[in-house]
Design a protein around this motif. Structure first.
Motif, PDB file in Angstrom:
ATOM      1  N   ASP A  81     -11.325  -7.247  -0.957  1.00 43.05           N
ATOM      2  CA  ASP A  81     -10.823  -5.927  -0.557  1.00 43.05           C
ATOM      3  C   ASP A  81      -9.431  -6.018   0.048  1.00 43.05           C
ATOM      4  O   ASP A  81      -8.555  -5.210  -0.250  1.00 43.05           O
ATOM      5  N   PHE A  82      -9.224  -7.000   0.911  1.00 42.51           N
ATOM      6  CA  PHE A  82      -7.925  -7.170   1.550  1.00 42.51           C
ATOM      7  C   PHE A  82      -6.848  -7.451   0.512  1.00 42.51           C
ATOM      8  O   PHE A  82      -5.769  -6.868   0.548  1.00 42.51           O
ATOM      9  N   LEU A  83      -7.123  -8.385  -0.409  1.00 39.73           N
ATOM     10  CA  LEU A  83      -6.131  -8.730  -1.429  1.00 39.73           C
ATOM     11  C   LEU A  83      -5.809  -7.531  -2.318  1.00 39.73           C
ATOM     12  O   LEU A  83      -4.655  -7.308  -2.674  1.00 39.73           O
ATOM     13  N   HIS A  84      -6.820  -6.773  -2.684  1.00 39.15           N
ATOM     14  CA  HIS A  84      -6.580  -5.617  -3.551  1.00 39.15           C
ATOM     15  C   HIS A  84      -5.785  -4.544  -2.814  1.00 39.15           C
ATOM     16  O   HIS A  84      -4.804  -4.007  -3.339  1.00 39.15           O
ATOM     17  N   SER A  85      -6.180  -4.224  -1.594  1.00 40.78           N
ATOM     18  CA  SER A  85      -5.510  -3.165  -0.837  1.00 40.78           C
ATOM     19  C   SER A  85      -4.081  -3.523  -0.447  1.00 40.78           C
ATOM     20  O   SER A  85      -3.198  -2.677  -0.500  1.00 40.78           O
ATOM     21  N   LEU A  86      -3.857  -4.763  -0.040  1.00 37.97           N
ATOM     22  CA  LEU A  86      -2.558  -5.139   0.511  1.00 37.97           C
ATOM     23  C   LEU A  86      -1.606  -5.780  -0.494  1.00 37.97           C
ATOM     24  O   LEU A  86      -0.397  -5.724  -0.315  1.00 37.97           O
ATOM     25  N   ILE A 130      -9.082  -9.910  -7.548  1.00 38.27           N
ATOM     26  CA  ILE A 130      -9.466 -11.304  -7.782  1.00 38.27           C
ATOM     27  C   ILE A 130     -10.633 -11.431  -8.761  1.00 38.27           C
ATOM     28  O   ILE A 130     -10.802 -12.491  -9.363  1.00 38.27           O
ATOM     29  N   TYR A 131     -11.405 -10.390  -8.948  1.00 45.59           N
ATOM     30  CA  TYR A 131     -12.481 -10.450  -9.946  1.00 45.59           C
ATOM     31  C   TYR A 131     -11.872 -10.460 -11.343  1.00 45.59           C
ATOM     32  O   TYR A 131     -12.250 -11.274 -12.191  1.00 45.59           O
ATOM     33  N   HIS A 136       4.532  -9.882  -0.692  1.00 48.17           N
ATOM     34  CA  HIS A 136       4.429  -9.517   0.717  1.00 48.17           C
ATOM     35  C   HIS A 136       3.434  -8.370   0.828  1.00 48.17           C
ATOM     36  O   HIS A 136       3.467  -7.434   0.030  1.00 48.17           O
ATOM     37  N   PRO A 137       2.541  -8.441   1.803  1.00 43.21           N
ATOM     38  CA  PRO A 137       1.520  -7.406   1.916  1.00 43.21           C
ATOM     39  C   PRO A 137       2.118  -6.034   2.209  1.00 43.21           C
ATOM     40  O   PRO A 137       3.124  -5.922   2.900  1.00 43.21           O
ATOM     41  N   GLN A 138       1.480  -5.040   1.655  1.00 45.42           N
ATOM     42  CA  GLN A 138       1.861  -3.646   1.898  1.00 45.42           C
ATOM     43  C   GLN A 138       0.908  -3.086   2.936  1.00 45.42           C
ATOM     44  O   GLN A 138      -0.078  -2.445   2.615  1.00 45.42           O
ATOM     45  N   GLY A 139       1.189  -3.380   4.186  1.00 42.73           N
ATOM     46  CA  GLY A 139       0.322  -2.954   5.275  1.00 42.73           C
ATOM     47  C   GLY A 139      -0.450  -4.132   5.843  1.00 42.73           C
ATOM     48  O   GLY A 139      -0.116  -5.293   5.606  1.00 42.73           O
ATOM     49  N   ALA A 140      -1.496  -3.807   6.599  1.00 43.40           N
ATOM     50  CA  ALA A 140      -2.323  -4.827   7.236  1.00 43.40           C
ATOM     51  C   ALA A 140      -3.754  -4.321   7.319  1.00 43.40           C
ATOM     52  O   ALA A 140      -3.992  -3.108   7.364  1.00 43.40           O
ATOM     53  N   MET A 141      -4.675  -5.254   7.321  1.00 49.36           N
ATOM     54  CA  MET A 141      -6.089  -4.928   7.473  1.00 49.36           C
ATOM     55  C   MET A 141      -6.707  -5.900   8.466  1.00 49.36           C
ATOM     56  O   MET A 141      -6.252  -7.036   8.609  1.00 49.36           O
ATOM     57  N   LYS A 142      -7.752  -5.409   9.119  1.00 50.17           N
ATOM     58  CA  LYS A 142      -8.482  -6.251  10.051  1.00 50.17           C
ATOM     59  C   LYS A 142      -9.951  -5.874   9.975  1.00 50.17           C
ATOM     60  O   LYS A 142     -10.287  -4.712   9.786  1.00 50.17           O
ATOM     61  N   MET A 143     -10.826  -6.877  10.096  1.00 48.32           N
ATOM     62  CA  MET A 143     -12.263  -6.672  10.049  1.00 48.32           C
ATOM     63  C   MET A 143     -12.903  -7.403  11.216  1.00 48.32           C
ATOM     64  O   MET A 143     -12.442  -8.481  11.609  1.00 48.32           O
TER      65      MET A 143
END
Length: 180
Positions: A71-76, A81-82, A100-107
């Motif tokens: 999810d992180f790789l797809h969103s950012l 990856i599948y 470079h990531p477009q934003g940030a995510m945290k879980m």
């Protein structure tokens, strides 16, 4: 680390907050491990632990990453990856320019404070409509038993959030997590 006797993974975030030099050293350690195992034309998942300057490879396997990595790789990064795993497995050449990531995510996982039966779960409806919430997953329900180390390691579920940058993701997670 939540407890000195046990290492409990309780958060994930992307991008790293360790800085570009440290990230490059980590990538070099992972690449060396991949080469040492002879992995070719495969996805791989690598877990490392860092202690000061020491970078220790704990796991490396010819598999996609689990938890929220996809999810992180797809969103950012816009990487599925599948789909990439299928393309690699079918022998199609792949090229991965540095992104470079477009934003940030945290879980963060919802960890029980003690072993026992879940008596209640509050605040779910309160956070569901917040646009910063990416995902909220509960793996246990009221009435189910959960265990903490040394008897087990179970998390009740997890919450992930999105923001423009890592400080924003930190703030969003602290705000929403504390309401559940």
């Amino acid at each position: 680390i939540k407890d000195e006797d046990y290492f409990l993974e309780y958060e994930e975030w992307m991008p790293t907050h360790l800085g570009s030099a440290r990230e490059e050293a980590i990538q070099d350690a992972a690449a060396s491990a991949v080469r040492a195992l002879g992995l070719r034309n495969s996805c791989f998942h690598c877990e490392l632990k860092i202690d000061g300057d020491a970078i220790c490879v704990l796991e490396i396997a010819a598999r996609r990453g689990a938890d929220n990595i996809a999810d992180f790789l797809h969103s950012l990064h816009g990487i599925d990856i599948y789909a990439e795993g299928a393309l690699i497995a079918s022998g199609q050449p792949r090229n991965y320019p540095r992104r470079h990531p477009q934003g940030a995510m945290k879980m963060r996982y919802f960890l029980p404070e003690k072993s026992g039966i879940i008596a209640r779960i509050d605040g779910i409806d309160d956070v569901q409509s917040d646009p910063r919430l990416s995902e909220l997953c509960l793996d246990f329900s009221v009435g189910e038993r959960v265990l903490i180390p040394p008897d087990g390691f179970e998390f009740i579920g997890y919450m992930s959030v999105c923001a423009a940058d890592l400080p924003g993701a930190d703030a969003a997670l602290e705000s929403l997590y504390s309401r559940v």
